[in-house]
Design a protein around this motif. Structure first.
Motif, PDB file in Angstrom:
ATOM      1  N   ILE A   1      -9.695  -4.741  -7.934  1.00 30.12           N
ATOM      2  CA  ILE A   1      -8.540  -5.560  -7.592  1.00 30.12           C
ATOM      3  C   ILE A   1      -7.294  -4.696  -7.688  1.00 30.12           C
ATOM      4  O   ILE A   1      -7.196  -3.826  -8.559  1.00 30.12           O
ATOM      5  N   SER A   2      -6.373  -4.915  -6.766  1.00 28.66           N
ATOM      6  CA  SER A   2      -5.139  -4.127  -6.785  1.00 28.66           C
ATOM      7  C   SER A   2      -3.994  -4.965  -6.243  1.00 28.66           C
ATOM      8  O   SER A   2      -4.196  -5.935  -5.515  1.00 28.66           O
ATOM      9  N   GLU A   3      -2.799  -4.568  -6.640  1.00 27.68           N
ATOM     10  CA  GLU A   3      -1.581  -5.174  -6.109  1.00 27.68           C
ATOM     11  C   GLU A   3      -0.589  -4.057  -5.787  1.00 27.68           C
ATOM     12  O   GLU A   3      -0.510  -3.060  -6.511  1.00 27.68           O
ATOM     13  N   THR A   4       0.144  -4.238  -4.718  1.00 27.31           N
ATOM     14  CA  THR A   4       1.213  -3.297  -4.397  1.00 27.31           C
ATOM     15  C   THR A   4       2.435  -4.071  -3.902  1.00 27.31           C
ATOM     16  O   THR A   4       2.306  -5.136  -3.282  1.00 27.31           O
ATOM     17  N   ILE A   5       3.592  -3.523  -4.188  1.00 26.88           N
ATOM     18  CA  ILE A   5       4.853  -4.056  -3.662  1.00 26.88           C
ATOM     19  C   ILE A   5       5.557  -2.924  -2.930  1.00 26.88           C
ATOM     20  O   ILE A   5       5.734  -1.825  -3.481  1.00 26.88           O
TER      21      ILE A   5
ATOM     22  N   THR B   1       7.931 -10.780 -12.427  1.00 30.23           N
ATOM     23  CA  THR B   1       9.134 -11.169 -11.682  1.00 30.23           C
ATOM     24  C   THR B   1       9.090 -10.767 -10.209  1.00 30.23           C
ATOM     25  O   THR B   1       9.755 -11.392  -9.378  1.00 30.23           O
ATOM     26  N   GLN B   2       8.306  -9.760  -9.860  1.00 24.57           N
ATOM     27  CA  GLN B   2       8.326  -9.239  -8.493  1.00 24.57           C
ATOM     28  C   GLN B   2       7.200  -9.762  -7.602  1.00 24.57           C
ATOM     29  O   GLN B   2       7.295  -9.666  -6.387  1.00 24.57           O
ATOM     30  N   ARG B   3       6.144 -10.284  -8.207  1.00 25.59           N
ATOM     31  CA  ARG B   3       5.082 -10.877  -7.383  1.00 25.59           C
ATOM     32  C   ARG B   3       5.661 -12.009  -6.538  1.00 25.59           C
ATOM     33  O   ARG B   3       6.437 -12.822  -7.017  1.00 25.59           O
ATOM     34  N   HIS B   4       5.219 -12.084  -5.283  1.00 23.19           N
ATOM     35  CA  HIS B   4       5.663 -13.185  -4.430  1.00 23.19           C
ATOM     36  C   HIS B   4       5.043 -14.505  -4.877  1.00 23.19           C
ATOM     37  O   HIS B   4       5.647 -15.563  -4.726  1.00 23.19           O
ATOM     38  N   ASP B   5       3.816 -14.440  -5.386  1.00 22.94           N
ATOM     39  CA  ASP B   5       3.140 -15.619  -5.940  1.00 22.94           C
ATOM     40  C   ASP B   5       2.485 -15.207  -7.251  1.00 22.94           C
ATOM     41  O   ASP B   5       1.897 -14.132  -7.342  1.00 22.94           O
TER      42      ASP B   5
END
Length: 837
Positions: free
Chosen positions: A192-196, A402-406
């Motif tokens: 699993i990964s997340e990027t902004i 704070t930065q996640r869109h959801d």
């Protein structure tokens, strides 16, 4: 008193009945979603078993039923999906969620009996308004923020598989997943990964830049896979006529030629986000084409796509993918431009009904749009289209909150913990090592990787039975230093062969390496770079001619490589090589032009070379130490210059050599794609024997080699100036898909042509004691072929014809030069294995 008791008794019965009625009221709330995409399914029918009591889901897939009618089950149905029935607990309030699986074979026909199909009228308006609705063609500049989430899971893990030996070490996953109120099955997440990111677009010149500001990864890889997860990979523009997925050109449902490939039906209209929209369903006219089925909502005034939900056609000619779904949502920004606000790509990789599957989910949301405002030119400088900030992988939990869109839901929060736990299970590492062994040929044992396994044993006419053991250091040993080597022995020549190498990464930005290599071994000159190594067991088994044109090679070299920017690198090499002929080869040469001195059969050369490679905007998947190129939209350019240094380390020759190569592929949708290679080279400035010239790559095995002339033998033709052209067109089943039997087999057609023209100076021929030891090209050599690929998904078979040098006189000359070799045939069949989508 008696009357009072009667009234009291009747009142008591009344209240008992009322309470009993209230107690039997059943309240059911829930949501209906798609199994693959987790997207809500609007207008699905939910009904209690053997009753007429039910409800339809709203636009968000939600429903509610309140009833006192007794029942034990509830059924959910929707056109295009398999029905699902679940248990109900009577007299209770409960949540029951349905997860529906698409039924690709239940798309019924709709007949329009009078007038023009209204869906076709709407479709023509969509095409008419594409230029203003597609942001990439309507805006000069735009920018936005992108939040990207990627997850890979093993799925379809049933309860009965829980105690199987392979999965027993992972039994704890059942304790972490609650599926009691839904028909979904447990899954085993492993990545699993997340990027902004910040995305910047400029229309002229057309440029797109992504700056990754935050990256969080948990799973098999570390943060160095960040660029693979970025917005630029698998970005789908529904307004393009063709959508490129896994190298295939799928026809967009709103392509300009959509009417030729799809049927459209008007199903509904509704208010969505205060905008009146029409719902259109589309299905392919021929299910074997690279098309989609699904539906979309289109705005009634601008005819822009509001939302689209589509999946690949049931019989699309694509491998290893059971299902693939795409969901996109658009919003109108500043009341002037429709922009993509949500993008989802879900791929079910070769799942089976009664076995484990593998699913990847990529979800992206877009916010903070800025339209048609000039962007600082500094942002677009350089050729890198993806930049990762140095602190991207070090962002805090507060940053992500704070930065996640959801925000992450409960299931996603569990996944991070679950993935990290799975990595600590010893069995998991064992399985990964076995997969690595299969694909790389190396077995990882701590700091060492043994292999490759296919070279442990081989055989040839010179060495007899050959045994080899070798290996290299693993990532656990060092992420900068790699040591490698092997030891081999031939039972016939009774000689040991060996090799050793050192490679060290100096810096990561820019990527710089230095290396030292030494090798003493038997080698087949005249092979392509793509050919199997000489000691591959498959090379031994599938030779067409005996291995009697080998050379003994001793080589030592030092090199330095730098990548200035991704896709542009230089490599400088200083090497010394000694060649001695084995078998039927003879390249004895005179050391001077007088031919008075005795000939010498061992070639000694010292060279310095500069190699340059350039691929504009090349993208990579990065591992801990290595990386894999995922290509570029531009051709690859390679330029190499070599100078022979006479007298240095006893070198016999002075000469100059230059080669230039360009290769690329281009699509001809819907007719497939063409891959081509053009190469030219020249050797000048001194007289040298033919092993140092261009020995045109032949192939003496039954395996097909795309980088060689497959109907040409080794050492058959030599040039000091040449031009070669390879071209292969992959029709991707364009013709065979139209034949019912072939359509089921999913075979794909190939056509190819290869040719080379070259020359040889008299001096480079007469330096040899035996100037007839090889042939020069008196006319162009050419071969052509047709073939079929994707047989059983992994086999390719080519039928090849040699178009020139087929005369009896030439064959007699070849027999004189190589009496023990098979004379080149005019027709041949070659096979190969390939793993392509």
């Amino acid at each position: 008193m008696e009357k009072f008791l009667i009234k009291f008794f009747l009142a008591l019965l009344f209240f008992i009945n009322v309470n009993n009625a209230i107690a039997q009221t059943t309240t059911i709330t829930g949501k209906v979603t798609d199994e693959l995409t987790n997207e809500p399914i609007p207008f699905a029918t939910v009904i209690l078993k053997k009753t007429t009591i039910g409800a339809n889901t709203d636009i968000n897939g939600n429903f509610q039923i309140i009833t006192a009618t007794p029942t034990d089950s509830i059924l959910c149905t929707m056109l295009g999906y398999k029905p699902v029935m679940l248990r109900v607990r009577m007299g209770q309030s409960q949540t029951i969620n349905f997860v529906l699986k698409a039924n690709k074979f239940e798309l019924g026909e709709v007949v329009i009996k009078a007038g023009e199909n209204p869906a076709n009228i709407i479709f023509r308006n969509i095409i008419k308004h594409k230029p203003e609705n597609d942001a990439t063609s309507n805006l000069k500049f735009y920018q936005y923020e992108d939040y990207n989430k990627l997850e890979f899971d093993m799925t379809n893990i049933s309860e009965k598989m829980k105690n199987r030996k392979l999965l027993k070490p992972f039994a704890f996953i059942w304790d972490n997943i609650d599926s009691t109120e839904t028909n979904s099955k447990p899954f085993l997440p492993f990545f699993i990964s997340e990027t902004i990111s910040k995305i910047y677009y400029r229309a002229n010149p057309k440029t797109k830049k992504e700056i990754i500001e935050g990256s969080k990864v948990s799973g098999l890889e570390n943060s160095t896979v960040t660029q693979f997860l970025g917005d630029m990979y698998q970005r789908i523009n529904i307004y393009d006529n063709f959508i490129d997925l896994f190298g295939k050109g799928f026809i967009s449902p709103i392509s300009d030629i959509g009417m030729l490939y799809y049927k459209y039906y008007l199903l509904d209209s509704a208010m969505i986000d205060n905008q009146w929209c029409y719902k259109l369903k589309f299905k392919p006219r021929s299910i074997h084409e690279l098309t989609f089925s699904g539906d979309f909502w289109v705005h009634d005034t601008t005819f822009a796509i509001k939302k689209i939900n589509m999946r690949i056609a049931a019989d699309a000619n694509i491998n290893w993918i059971e299902d693939m779904a795409i969901v996109q949502e658009y919003q109108r920004v500043q009341d002037k431009q429709w922009m993509l606000s949500k993008d989802m790509l879900v791929i079910d990789f070769a799942a089976r009904q009664e076995g484990m599957g593998f699913i990847g989910r990529k979800t992206t949301s877009y916010k903070k749009f800025v339209l048609d405002q000039p962007i600082d030119e500094k942002i677009f400088k350089g050729t890198e289209n993806i930049i990762v900030k140095d602190d991207a992988v070090n962002q805090t939990s507060e940053y992500w909150a704070t930065q996640r869109h959801d925000s992450l839901n409960e299931r996603e929060q569990k996944i991070y913990h679950l993935v990290d736990t799975i990595k600590t299970v010893p069995a998991f590492k064992t399985y990964i090592d076995l997969i690595t062994l299969f694909f790389t040929g190396y077995r990882v044992i701590g700091n060492i990787e043994l292999g490759p396994y296919y070279s442990f044993y081989s055989f040839n006419k010179i060495e007899g039975n050959r045994f080899r053991i070798g290996g290299r250091t693993s990532d656990d040993f060092s992420l900068r230093l790699t040591l490698s080597g092997y030891l081999a022995y031939g039972t016939k020549d009774e000689n040991f062969k060996y090799s050793g190498g050192i490679k060290y990464m100096l810096t990561k930005k820019p990527r710089q390496f230095i290396g030292l290599d030494y090798k003493k071994d038997v080698q087949q000159l005249g092979q392509s770079d793509n050919a199997f190594t000489d000691d591959n067991i498959l090379t031994s088994v599938f030779r067409r001619s005996p291995a009697n044109k080998l050379s003994s090679v001793t080589e030592q070299k030092a090199w330095y490589e730098i990548e200035w920017i991704p896709g542009f690198s230089n490599r400088i090499t200083v090497s010394n090589r000694t060649f001695s002929p084995l078998g039927t080869l003879d390249y004895s040469f005179y050391k001077d032009d007088s031919h008075i001195s005795p000939p010498k059969s061992t070639i000694n050369t010292t060279e310095i070379s500069l190699y340059t490679r350039f691929l504009y905007r090349e993208k990579f998947v990065y591992g801990k130490k290595k990386r894999t190129s995922i290509g570029s939209a531009y051709p690859t350019l390679q330029l190499s210059y070599t100078e022979g240094l006479k007298g240095v380390m006893n070198s016999d020759f002075r000469y100059h050599k230059i080669t230039f190569k360009i290769d690329d592929s281009f699509k001809l949708n819907p007719f497939g794609y063409t891959y081509y290679v053009i190469q030219t080279g020249r050797t000048w400035g001194g007289n040298v024997p033919y092993p140092l010239l261009e020995v045109h790559p032949g192939n003496e095995s039954y395996f097909y080699d795309y980088a060689a002339f497959n109907m040409m033998n080794y050492f058959e033709f030599v040039s000091d100036f040449y031009l070669s052209v390879y071209a292969t067109h992959h029709f991707e089943g364009f013709f065979l898909n139209k034949i019912p039997l072939m359509r089921r087999l999913k075979w794909r057609e190939i056509a190819q042509l290869k040719a080379v023209s070259g020359s040889l100076t008299k001096e480079n021929r007469t330096i040899l004691q035996n100037p007839n030891a090889f042939s020069s090209l008196t006319k162009p050599y050419a071969e052509a072929g047709v073939g079929v690929e994707n047989i059983l998904k992994i086999i390719r078979v080519d039928f090849l014809w040699r178009l020139t040098y087929n005369s009896d006189a030439y064959k007699k000359l070849y027999e004189q030069r190589f009496p023990e070799s098979r004379v080149p045939a005019q027709f041949g069949i070659r096979a190969s294995l390939q793993f392509v989508f």
